[in-house]
Design an enzyme around this catalytic site. Structure first.
Site, short mmCIF file in Angstrom:
data_model
loop_
_atom_site.label_atom_id
_atom_site.label_comp_id
_atom_site.label_asym_id
_atom_site.label_seq_id
_atom_site.Cartn_x
_atom_site.Cartn_y
_atom_site.Cartn_z
CG ASP A 20 -1.88 -1.19 1.21
OD1 ASP A 20 -2.25 -1.66 0.12
OD2 ASP A 20 -2.21 -1.67 2.31
CE LYS A 78 2.46 -2.39 -4.32
NZ LYS A 78 2.12 -1.97 -2.94
N GLY A 105 -4.46 -4.37 -3.85
CA GLY A 105 -5.49 -3.37 -4.12
C GLY A 105 -4.77 -2.09 -4.49
CG HIS A 106 -2.03 -1.99 -7.00
ND1 HIS A 106 -1.10 -2.49 -7.87
CD2 HIS A 106 -1.75 -2.56 -5.80
CE1 HIS A 106 -0.29 -3.32 -7.22
NE2 HIS A 106 -0.68 -3.38 -5.96
CD GLN A 129 0.94 -8.89 -2.68
OE1 GLN A 129 1.62 -9.52 -3.48
NE2 GLN A 129 -0.34 -8.67 -2.90
#
Ligand code: GDP
Ligand code: IMO
Ligand code: MG
Length: 429
Positions: free
Chosen positions: A13, A16, A40-41, A223
């Protein structure tokens, strides 16, 4: 030719997604190489706000091919929904999406198996995202995986599914869960597969042609280095390789093709899930970071644990990844703080002695370590409108320079907001 890997340097988080989206405006091909829909981006760009878990963040650039490499594990329901949701924003992604048939598929039993492990471990559970990531990787390395290749042929899929259910169902039942029906699982997965079938095609040739033609390739890590299965805080980590080194096998490109490694680090530290986090703050400052940074997990909605920047850990992850440029993100979240601390090492609990090398200890020892801090003056004014480094208050500039010096990599970008343009680019010397 330019191949840039974007990787997280903390516990995920780090933003990225924002940087892959920003850099993708120049890219010909954007590829994920690890993880699955535990990622989750978030992307905020002129096309809208997107929270994606599997689709590579090149989808906003109509000229970029989007590749899900064989190192990624695929939850078909997530992928199908994500593609539909992107299409509903008027973006055609299907014709540009290449999903390797070598990807292992997350089956309905994987999250259930994970639940059993997590419940059994009770207080020492990892605090996973619940997507079945550990079990699908365990099946992969023990030759029990079902790959997208297998779904193309009904008979092959049926045979493999029967074998797996003959192992998984007694296990589920032993822990009080109902057995899964072969027909229900078969129909559900085949139906999802048929909805995305046209995108299941091996991207290896496309990637190699792009390399030969001197195209611009962007590799999107999921990650962060401290969640890496080998070098992270095991067993409080994830199942895949999260390092730049993983991009080579996870996509299928030779290591020397990677020309730049952009390491993303938040200007403070966050972590979701369990495990050691030496700089965690359970006070008002921690609360400020959580509220100002809107630190809630994209996948699970869980509040993220927050604390000071840990230069000791990031120095290690910079080295581990071979970072060529650093992106320091969410600097604006520190705007209101009068004093800011940076962790520069740890003290051992028994002797009070300074520990010089984080990598000599494991997660249990790290849990016991006390951080050693230096303190810097805050700037107590908004940085959100800054677009050049010199727009930043002198104290904020000093903070960025201090981090640069402590972690041993040049800062190439400073991020002061979620939007694509809320970014300061710093030219290399
Ligand atoms: P990722 O998993 O590394 O892509 O990061 P996430 O998307 O899970 O979390 C980063 C969050 O911070 C997202 O909600 C972004 O929109 C947001 N964000 C990114 N950069 C900045 C920034 O510089 N400042 C602030 N305030 N928010 C940011
Ligand atoms: P992005 O790509 C933050 C964490 C989970 C848990 C551990 C294991 O958005 O940075 P898993 O479900 O992978 O078996 O969970 O890893 N985790 C993440 N934390 N960001 C992520 O991805 C994460 N992916 C996994 O919270 O502690
Ligand atoms: Mg995330």
């Amino acid at each position: 030719m330019s191949v840039t890997a974007v990787v997280g340097l903390q516990w995920g988080d780090e933003a990225k997604g924002k940087f892959v989206d920003l850099l993708s405006t120049e890219a010909d091909l954007v590829a994920r190489f690890n993880g699955g829909d535990n990622a989750g981006h978030t992307v905020v760009n002129p096309m809208g706000t997107f929270k994606v878990r599997l689709t590579p963040n090149g989808f906003s650039n109509p000229h970029a091919a989007c590749v899900i490499g064989p190192g990624v594990v695929v939850n078909l329901a997530t992928l199908v929904n994500e593609v539909k949701s992107i299409e509903s924003s008027g973006i055609d992604v299907r014709s540009r999406l290449w999903v390797s048939p070598r990807c292992n598929v997350i089956m309905p039993y994987h999250p259930l198996v994970e639940k059993i492990y997590e419940q059994a471990k009770s207080a020492s559970r990892t605090g996973t995202t619940g997507r079945g990531i550990g079990p699908v990787f365990a099946d992969k390395v023990s030759y029990n995986g079902i790959r997208l290749f297998d779904l193309a042929d009904e008979r092959v899929f049926a045979e493999k599914l029967r074998v797996q259910l003959s192992i998984k169902n007694p296990f589920l039942q032993a822990f009080g869960m109902p057995a899964l029906s072969f027909e229900a699982v078969f129909d559900e997965i085949r139906n999802l597969y048929l909805q995305i079938q046209e995108c299941v095609r091996e991207p290896y040739g496309l990637v190699q042609d792009m390399l030969a033609r001197g195209g611009q390739i962007l590799l999107e890590g999921a990650q962060g280095a401290l969640l890496d299965n080998i070098w992270g805080t095991y067993p409080y980590c994830t199942a895949s390789v999260t390092l730049a080194g993983g991009a080579s096998a996870g996509l299928g490109i030779a290591p020397q093709c990677i020309t730049q490694i952009v390491g993303i680090a938040k200007a403070y530290t966050t972590r979701v899930g369990a495990g050691p986090m030496p700089t965690e703050l359970e006070d008002e400052v921690g609360k400020t970071l959580q509220v100002e940074g809107q630190e809630y997990g994209t996948v699970t909605g869980r509040p993220r644990r927050c604390g000071w920047f840990d230069a000791e850990l990031v120095r290690f992850t910079v080295q581990l990844n071979g970072v060529t440029r650093l992106a320091l993100t969410k600097l604006d979240v520190l705007d209101t703080l009068p004093q800011i601390k940076i962790c520069i090492g740890y003290r051992l609990p028994e002797s009070g002695e300074r520990l010089r090398r984080y990598w000599e200890i494991d997660a249990t020892r790290l849990e016991q370590c006390e951080p050693v801090y230096i303190e810097m003056e805050g700037w107590q004014q908004s940085t959100r409108a800054a677009r050049r480094f010199t727009d930043l208050p002198p104290q904020a500039q000093a903070y960025v320079h201090k981090i640069e010096e402590l972690v041993g990599a040049p800062v190439g970008y400073v991020s002061v907001g979620a939007e694509r343009n809320a970014t300061i680019q710093i030219a290399a010397d």
